[in-house]
Design an enzyme around this catalytic site. Structure first.
Site, PDB file in Angstrom:
ATOM      1  N   HIS A 105      36.498  49.375  46.549  1.00  0.00           N
ATOM      2  CA  HIS A 105      36.383  47.968  46.166  1.00  0.00           C
ATOM      3  C   HIS A 105      36.994  47.146  47.286  1.00  0.00           C
ATOM      4  O   HIS A 105      38.064  47.471  47.794  1.00  0.00           O
ATOM      5  CB  HIS A 105      37.119  47.737  44.839  1.00  0.00           C
ATOM      6  CG  HIS A 105      37.283  46.279  44.529  1.00  0.00           C
ATOM      7  ND1 HIS A 105      36.229  45.399  44.568  1.00  0.00           N
ATOM      8  CD2 HIS A 105      38.383  45.550  44.197  1.00  0.00           C
ATOM      9  CE1 HIS A 105      36.662  44.194  44.277  1.00  0.00           C
ATOM     10  NE2 HIS A 105      37.953  44.246  44.041  1.00  0.00           N
ATOM     11  N   CYS A 152      36.858  43.770  38.490  1.00  0.00           N
ATOM     12  CA  CYS A 152      36.414  44.396  39.751  1.00  0.00           C
ATOM     13  C   CYS A 152      35.951  45.838  39.569  1.00  0.00           C
ATOM     14  O   CYS A 152      35.279  46.385  40.437  1.00  0.00           O
ATOM     15  CB  CYS A 152      37.533  44.359  40.780  1.00  0.00           C
ATOM     16  SG  CYS A 152      38.032  42.694  41.177  1.00  0.00           S
ATOM     17  N   ASN A 199      36.378  39.209  48.517  1.00  0.00           N
ATOM     18  CA  ASN A 199      36.371  40.024  47.292  1.00  0.00           C
ATOM     19  C   ASN A 199      35.267  39.500  46.363  1.00  0.00           C
ATOM     20  O   ASN A 199      35.376  38.406  45.828  1.00  0.00           O
ATOM     21  CB  ASN A 199      37.749  39.930  46.626  1.00  0.00           C
ATOM     22  CG  ASN A 199      37.833  40.707  45.321  1.00  0.00           C
ATOM     23  OD1 ASN A 199      36.836  41.192  44.799  1.00  0.00           O
ATOM     24  ND2 ASN A 199      39.031  40.818  44.791  1.00  0.00           N
TER      25      ASN A 199
END
Ligand code: ACO
Length: 311
Positions: free
Chosen positions: A238, A113, A268
Site C-alpha cells: 500500500h 486502505c 496515498n
C-alpha cells in the site's frame, strides 16, 4: 478448478496533477519536507464533478480489455472504497447500470486502505468454492473530497485514482493466500470526522503501528505458505509513505529496486493504491507473468492484510 488468478489489470488516474510546489502556495509546507517524510512528489486530483464511480468505470474497462473479457462475462463486482459520492446505491451496482449487466452480486466494501486486500480475500474464497467464474475487484478513491486543504499534516498525503483486476478460476495457484485483520481499538488515531467531513490523523503514532504491524503480516504470510523471503520477487505495498514501504522491504531483505513504488506520483490513494501500483508495475515491465508478489496494506480501523500472488 481449485484456485483463482488475476487474469487482467487496469487503472485510471485523473488528468489534473497537483505537485508539492503547488501545495507550497497555499499551506506552510515545502517540497523538501514532503519528499523527505513521505516520498511524495505529486498526486492526481479528480476533476470537478468526477466521482469515485467514474474513476472505477475507467479502471474496470481497461481491466476487462486487458483480460480479454467483456462486462457480460462478469458474475461478481466488488468495489473497495471509502469515498463514494453517495451512501447508496453502491458503486458496484452503479457499474452494473453503466455496463447494462445484472442478476449477479455487486457490492462495495469499506476497509479503508486495506479494502482491496479484503476484496481479494473474498473473491478468492468465492472463486475457489465455485460460486464465481469471472469477478472484478476494484479499488477506487476520491480522497481529495475528504481533505481539509488548510491542514498541512494531511493535505499533502492523499490523491485520487482507481485500479481494477479481473479474477478467474485457475488450475494453478495465482492468489496463493490472503490474510486479513482488524483492531478497532485505535480509531481515534485515524478517522473521518463526520462533523467536519475531514480526515483526522495522528500520523506519527499511525506510522509506528503501521511499521510493526506490516512486519508481522509478512511473517504470517510466509509462515502460512512455508516459504522463505527469497520466494518473493516483488513487494507491492500500500502506497502511504515510502519510509513505511522501505521498512517492510528491509524486513524481507529486499532492496528498493524490488519494491513497486508509485507513491511518488500518486500519493496515498487508499484502497486504489495496490491495484493501481500493480497495473503500473506491469505496464513499466517490472512485474512479469509467473513472478511472486507480496501485497500488503495497513489503514484506518485499524485494518491490515496481505496477499501472496503469483501473477
Ligand atoms: N509540512 C511541514 N511540516 C509539517 C507538515 C507539512 N506538510 N506536516 C506536519 N509537519 C510538522 C509537524 O507540525 C511537526 O512539527 P513540530 O515538530 O514542530 O510539532 C513535524 O512536522 C513532525 O510531524 P510528524 O507528524 O511527527 O511527522 P512524521 O515524520 O511522522 O511524518 C506523516 C508525518 C508523513 C503523516 C507520517 O507520520 C505518516 O506517514 N504516517 C502514517 C500514515 C499512514 O500510513 N496512514 C494509514 C493509511 S491512511 C488511511 O487509511 C485513510
Amino acid at each position: 478448478m481449485k484456485y483463482s488468478r488475476i487474469s487482467g489489470t487496469g487503472s485510471y488516474l485523473p488528468e489534473k496533477v497537483l505537485t508539492n510546489h503547488d501545495i507550497e502556495k497555499f499551506v506552510d509546507t515545502s517540497d523538501e519536507w514532503i519528499q523527505e517524510r513521505t516520498g511524495i512528489k505529486s498526486r492526481h486530483i479528480a476533476a470537478d464533478g468526477e466521482t469515485a464511480t467514474d474513476m472505477a468505470a475507467q479502471a474496470l474497462q481497461r481491466a476487462l480489455e486487458n483480460s480479454g473479457k467483456t462486462a457480460q462475462d462478469l458474475d461478481l463486482i466488488i468495489v473497495a472504497t471509502c469515498t463514494a459520492h453517495c451512501r447508496f446505491p453502491s458503486i458496484a451496482t452503479q457499474l452494473q447500470n453503466i455496463y447494462k449487466v445484472k442478476n449477479f452480486p455487486a457490492f462495495d466494501l469499506n476497509a479503508a486502505c486495506s479494502g482491496f486486500i479484503y476484496g481479494l480475500n473474498l473473491v478468492d474464497t468465492m472463486v475457489r468454492s465455485g460460486q464465481v467464474r469471472c469477478a472484478a475487484v476494484i479499488g477506487t478513491e476520491h480522497m481529495s473530497s475528504l481533505i481539509d486543504w488548510s491542514d498541512r499534516s494531511t493535505c499533502v498525503l492523499f490523491g485520487d485514482g482507481a485500479g481494477a483486476v479481473i479474477v478467474e478460476p485457475s488450475n494453478e495457484a495465482g492468489i496463493i493466500s490472503t490474510h486479513i485483520h482488524a483492531d478497532g481499538a485505535h480509531m481515534d488515531l485515524l478517522y473521518h470526522d463526520a462533523a467536519s467531513g475531514k480526515i483526522v490523523m495522528e500520523g506519527n503514532k499511525v506510522f509506528r503501528v503501521a511499521v510493526k504491524t506490516l512486519e508481522r503480516i509478512v511473517d504470517e504470510t510466509l509462515d502460512a505458505n512455508k516459504l522463505d523471503r527469497s520466494a518473493v520477487d516483488w513487494l507491492l505495498p500500500h502506497q502511504a509513505n515510502l519510509r513505511i514501504m522501505l521498512a517492510t522491504a528491509q524486513k524481507l531483505d529486499m532492496t528498493e529496486e524490488q519494491v513497486i513504488i508509485t507513491v511518488d506520483e500518486h500519493g496515498n490513494t487508499s484502497a486504489a493504491s495496490i491495484p493501481l501500483a500493480l497495473d503500473v508495475g506491469i505496464a513499466r515491465g517490472q512485474i512479469k507473468r509467473g513472478e511472486v508478489l507480496m501485497m500488503e496494506s495497513f489503514g484506518a480501523g485499524f485494518t491490515w492484510g496481505s496477499a501472496l500472488v503469483r501473477y
